[in-house]
Design a protein around this motif. Structure first.
Motif, PDB file in Angstrom:
ATOM      1  N   ILE A 124       0.837  -1.203   0.000  1.00 55.68           N
ATOM      2  CA  ILE A 124       0.000   0.000   0.000  1.00 55.68           C
ATOM      3  C   ILE A 124       0.875   1.257   0.000  1.00 55.68           C
ATOM      4  O   ILE A 124       0.638   2.200  -0.770  1.00 55.68           O
ATOM      5  CB  ILE A 124      -0.956   0.009   1.214  1.00 55.68           C
ATOM      6  N   GLU A 125       1.888   1.282   0.857  1.00 52.94           N
ATOM      7  CA  GLU A 125       2.800   2.437   0.919  1.00 52.94           C
ATOM      8  C   GLU A 125       3.507   2.652  -0.417  1.00 52.94           C
ATOM      9  O   GLU A 125       3.641   3.782  -0.882  1.00 52.94           O
ATOM     10  CB  GLU A 125       3.835   2.245   2.040  1.00 52.94           C
ATOM     11  N   ASP A 126       3.985   1.561  -1.032  1.00 54.60           N
ATOM     12  CA  ASP A 126       4.670   1.667  -2.327  1.00 54.60           C
ATOM     13  C   ASP A 126       3.742   2.209  -3.403  1.00 54.60           C
ATOM     14  O   ASP A 126       4.135   3.058  -4.218  1.00 54.60           O
ATOM     15  CB  ASP A 126       5.233   0.303  -2.757  1.00 54.60           C
ATOM     16  N   GLU A 127       2.494   1.731  -3.414  1.00 59.85           N
ATOM     17  CA  GLU A 127       1.516   2.209  -4.401  1.00 59.85           C
ATOM     18  C   GLU A 127       1.221   3.694  -4.201  1.00 59.85           C
ATOM     19  O   GLU A 127       1.098   4.443  -5.175  1.00 59.85           O
ATOM     20  CB  GLU A 127       0.229   1.385  -4.323  1.00 59.85           C
ATOM     21  N   GLU A 128       1.110   4.128  -2.958  1.00 60.50           N
ATOM     22  CA  GLU A 128       0.854   5.549  -2.683  1.00 60.50           C
ATOM     23  C   GLU A 128       2.037   6.420  -3.099  1.00 60.50           C
ATOM     24  O   GLU A 128       1.852   7.517  -3.599  1.00 60.50           O
ATOM     25  CB  GLU A 128       0.520   5.764  -1.204  1.00 60.50           C
ATOM     26  N   ILE A 130       4.101   5.802  -5.509  1.00 61.04           N
ATOM     27  CA  ILE A 130       4.069   5.877  -6.976  1.00 61.04           C
ATOM     28  C   ILE A 130       2.940   6.813  -7.427  1.00 61.04           C
ATOM     29  O   ILE A 130       3.155   7.698  -8.254  1.00 61.04           O
ATOM     30  CB  ILE A 130       3.865   4.466  -7.598  1.00 61.04           C
ATOM     31  N   ARG A 131       1.766   6.672  -6.833  1.00 61.76           N
ATOM     32  CA  ARG A 131       0.598   7.456  -7.215  1.00 61.76           C
ATOM     33  C   ARG A 131       0.811   8.938  -6.935  1.00 61.76           C
ATOM     34  O   ARG A 131       0.456   9.797  -7.723  1.00 61.76           O
ATOM     35  CB  ARG A 131      -0.634   6.955  -6.466  1.00 61.76           C
ATOM     36  N   TYR A 132       1.394   9.253  -5.770  1.00 63.41           N
ATOM     37  CA  TYR A 132       1.530  10.646  -5.362  1.00 63.41           C
ATOM     38  C   TYR A 132       2.938  11.185  -5.526  1.00 63.41           C
ATOM     39  O   TYR A 132       3.248  12.269  -5.045  1.00 63.41           O
ATOM     40  CB  TYR A 132       1.041  10.815  -3.921  1.00 63.41           C
TER      41      TYR A 132
END
Length: 134
Positions: A124-128, A130-132
């Motif tokens: 979840i942290e990695d995806e955030e 990348i997203r932000y």
């Protein structure tokens, strides 16, 4: 309130060690142990680590920064120690106030569940990031 010198003396006595015996364990002169217990001197970081290992307590406990003898996250750290990436991630996020309740719950889980929970949080942290763009 307890002091380092009192905690040291208490732990030494619980182990049945004399000041000389503790000095031998630490590979320091007896006078060092005497100074520690009198409160005239504080040990260096290496000696603190040796004391914590010898007495099976946390450094925070020895320094009276906590009344909890063991690091409450010790079990989690041991489980994650086999995976350097997750272990480093745990160390990084374990200081975050917004996740403290989660960590309190996680430390009571079995090894497989701890691993899964930390893996999910990392994903979840990695995806955030990348997203932000973090």
């Amino acid at each position: 309130m307890a002091t380092f010198s009192q905690r040291l003396e208490d732990e030494r006595k619980k182990r049945g060690l004399t000041q000389r015996g503790l000095a031998l364990e630490l590979k320091v002169p007896v006078s060092e142990v005497v100074f520690y217990e009198l409160g005239d001197k504080k040990p260096d970081v290496d000696t603190l680590n040796k004391l914590a290992d010898l007495f099976n307590v946390s450094i925070d406990y020895l320094l009276c920064r906590s009344n909890q003898r063991q690091d409450p996250n010790l079990h989690v750290k041991e489980v994650l120690s086999k995976d350097p990436v997750l272990h480093e991630f745990w160390e990084e996020i374990s200081r975050r106030e917004d996740l403290q309740l989660l960590f309190k719950q996680t430390r009571n889980l079995d090894a497989e569940s701890i691993y899964k929970v930390i893996e999910i949080i990392k994903t979840i942290e990695d995806e955030e990031r990348i997203r932000y763009g973090g």
